[in-house]
Scaffold this motif. Structure first.
Motif: not given
Lengths: 69, 69, 69, 69, 69, 69
Positions: B39-40, B42-43, B46-47, F2, F60
């Motif tokens: 995943i990025t 950033k993700s 964020g999680l 999330k 995605k």
């Protein structure tokens, strides 16, 4: 054949449901951990899939979304 | 949120490797059964993903290939 | 291993470009017909890919879009 | 329209099999090199696909798995 | 070129963030409705993407998951 | 829950077409901006989707192709 896919998860075919075109295949990875795949019926037949037989679930890592509750 | 994806597999975050843009996240579904996701970064941030925390691996069934040896 | 993926296209590795995390691999299927794949560098190294070696490009049929000019 | 997808492979429609909802389309990229796509029947009809006509197979590079025997 | 993908959504490039290998592109479909794409930097440059320019977000329907709260 | 998916787009269910196995779901994100998803009929029923109800389209970012005319 060795694959670039990061996830090649060994398991047992638990269930196969054939539709007109597609088949739903459930692979049990460990007791209570199952993964569902949809492939064409032609592929399911070509692989000779049978309930109780061994099979791998193969997933490229970018196709896995992470969720947090 | 309930999802249409057929595979929502609960597990524990076992490993997180951050690259410059992407992060590799390893989820342990059961002892010895792991799934890798990319995943990025950033993700991932964020999680609030942390090793040892709970997380789900979410996969749409048509993205699962079946292999037979 | 036999795969459910409808496209298992045999070819020759024509080019490998390693990035920090990902690698771009170009497979030549026939003269002038090439397919580009992006996999993790870790996978590329694990497969021992080398320019001039044999390799397959594997694609699930629902991931192929058709275009008409 | 120019596309970001790294693979835009020109070919000829070799076969079309219509199901109730989906259609299977086989594109010949060069003699003996074929790629199979599954699209909705509605899309196949909207594109006016015909056996013998020109068409492109479009694939994003991260959707290509590499296999080595 | 006409495409089989069911979603060809017209919009405006709102943001482009180039990484070493990949670029993140944000397309505004309507005020407040944005879609994020990750493509290779090579593709972003090849398309000549510029903030404020027109662009389409193209998504095959089976790649869309539905969620309900 | 999330999600790591960069695109979680809120909208309203505009149309549901059930096939034998799959269902086509149209989500309106804003007036005139719609996204089509194909999910299994079993999932559509499990989510209790109804025309006029709220739903999210989840994608995605690497599954979004960019096109420029």
């Amino acid at each position: 054949m060795k694959l670039s896919a990061r996830n090649v998860l060994k398991g047992t075919v638990k269930e196969i449901n054939h539709g007109a075109v597609d088949s739903e295949v459930v692979i049990e990875l460990s007791p209570g951990v199952e993964i569902v795949s949809i492939i064409t019926k032609k592929s399911a037949e070509g692989l000779g899939l049978k309930v109780g037989g061994s099979a791998c679930a193969i997933i490229k890592a970018p196709n896995v979304i992470i969720g947090v509750e």
